[in-house]
Design a protein around this motif. Structure first.
Motif, short mmCIF file in Angstrom:
data_model
loop_
_atom_site.label_atom_id
_atom_site.label_comp_id
_atom_site.label_asym_id
_atom_site.label_seq_id
_atom_site.Cartn_x
_atom_site.Cartn_y
_atom_site.Cartn_z
N VAL A 11 13.34 -74.40 -13.21
CA VAL A 11 11.90 -74.14 -13.19
C VAL A 11 11.23 -74.89 -12.04
O VAL A 11 10.45 -74.30 -11.27
N LEU A 12 11.54 -76.17 -11.91
CA LEU A 12 10.93 -76.96 -10.83
C LEU A 12 11.37 -76.47 -9.46
O LEU A 12 10.59 -76.45 -8.52
N TRP A 13 12.63 -76.06 -9.34
CA TRP A 13 13.11 -75.51 -8.07
C TRP A 13 12.38 -74.20 -7.76
O TRP A 13 12.02 -73.94 -6.61
N GLY A 14 12.14 -73.37 -8.79
CA GLY A 14 11.39 -72.12 -8.58
C GLY A 14 9.96 -72.38 -8.13
O GLY A 14 9.44 -71.67 -7.26
N ILE A 15 9.33 -73.39 -8.72
CA ILE A 15 7.97 -73.75 -8.30
C ILE A 15 7.99 -74.22 -6.85
O ILE A 15 7.15 -73.83 -6.04
N TRP A 16 8.97 -75.05 -6.52
CA TRP A 16 9.10 -75.59 -5.16
C TRP A 16 9.30 -74.44 -4.16
O TRP A 16 8.65 -74.41 -3.12
N LYS A 49 6.05 -69.48 -0.24
CA LYS A 49 5.92 -68.04 -0.06
C LYS A 49 4.51 -67.60 -0.41
O LYS A 49 3.78 -68.32 -1.09
N GLU A 50 4.15 -66.40 0.04
CA GLU A 50 2.87 -65.85 -0.37
C GLU A 50 2.98 -65.40 -1.83
O GLU A 50 4.07 -65.26 -2.38
N ALA A 51 1.84 -65.19 -2.48
CA ALA A 51 1.78 -64.98 -3.93
C ALA A 51 2.68 -63.85 -4.45
O ALA A 51 3.42 -64.07 -5.42
N PRO A 52 2.68 -62.64 -3.88
CA PRO A 52 3.54 -61.59 -4.45
C PRO A 52 5.03 -61.91 -4.36
O PRO A 52 5.79 -61.66 -5.30
N ARG A 53 5.45 -62.50 -3.25
CA ARG A 53 6.86 -62.87 -3.11
C ARG A 53 7.23 -64.03 -4.01
O ARG A 53 8.34 -64.10 -4.55
N ALA A 54 6.30 -64.96 -4.23
CA ALA A 54 6.54 -66.08 -5.13
C ALA A 54 6.70 -65.58 -6.57
O ALA A 54 7.56 -66.04 -7.31
N ALA A 59 7.73 -62.59 -7.50
CA ALA A 59 9.02 -61.89 -7.58
C ALA A 59 10.17 -62.89 -7.66
O ALA A 59 11.14 -62.68 -8.41
N HIS A 60 10.06 -63.97 -6.92
CA HIS A 60 11.09 -65.01 -6.95
C HIS A 60 11.18 -65.64 -8.34
O HIS A 60 12.28 -65.82 -8.89
N MET A 61 10.06 -65.95 -8.95
CA MET A 61 10.05 -66.54 -10.29
C MET A 61 10.59 -65.54 -11.32
O MET A 61 11.25 -65.93 -12.28
N HIS A 62 10.31 -64.26 -11.13
CA HIS A 62 10.81 -63.26 -12.05
C HIS A 62 12.34 -63.17 -11.98
O HIS A 62 13.01 -63.09 -13.01
N ARG A 63 12.89 -63.21 -10.78
CA ARG A 63 14.35 -63.21 -10.62
C ARG A 63 14.96 -64.48 -11.22
O ARG A 63 16.03 -64.45 -11.81
#
Length: 127
Positions: free
Chosen positions: A56-61, A66-71, A73-77
């Motif tokens: 979770v912390l790595w995903g936040i980092w 990244k810009e909001a839409p890519r961020a 999508a990254h958290m969803h993956r």
């Protein structure tokens, strides 16, 4: 490393990682003292909780870069990676005939303390 510490949010994340590492040590000591006969499952539960919080912390980092839409999508993956991580540890626990309740108890206990920590020190700096 100095450039990383200029961002207050990243400093808070690093502080949370340090606090989680201290919490891991305390939970290991408790597991050894309270349930020595089921130690492998308890340690796997602690690993599951710590690993998920680290993801979770790595995903936040990563999302901060990244810009909001890519961020998003990254958290969803990353959510699928977290589910597969816990599923894999559950399979290991069951195949070794360990108590899976301890796996999930360690996982949930870690998350309860993490959320209490977030309430006490929110990442956005507001209380």
């Amino acid at each position: 490393m100095a450039a990383l510490l200029n961002n207050p949010l990243q400093r808070k994340i690093l502080r949370m990682v340090r606090q989680e590492a201290i919490g891991t040590g305390l939970l290991v000591v408790l597991a050894v003292l309270i349930i020595p006969q089921q130690l492998p499952a308890a340690l796997l539960g602690i690993l599951a909780g710590w690993g998920d919080i680290a993801l979770v912390l790595w995903g936040i980092w990563q999302g901060m870069q990244k810009e909001a839409p890519r961020a998003a999508a990254h958290m969803h993956r990353l959510m699928f990676v977290r589910i597969l991580f816990l599923l894999g540890l559950t399979v290991v626990t069951i195949r070794n005939h360990w108590n899976p309740v301890l796996l999930f108890a360690g996982f949930l206990l870690y998350h309860v303390f993490f959320f209490l920590q977030l309430v006490q020190q929110p990442l956005d700096g507001k209380k």
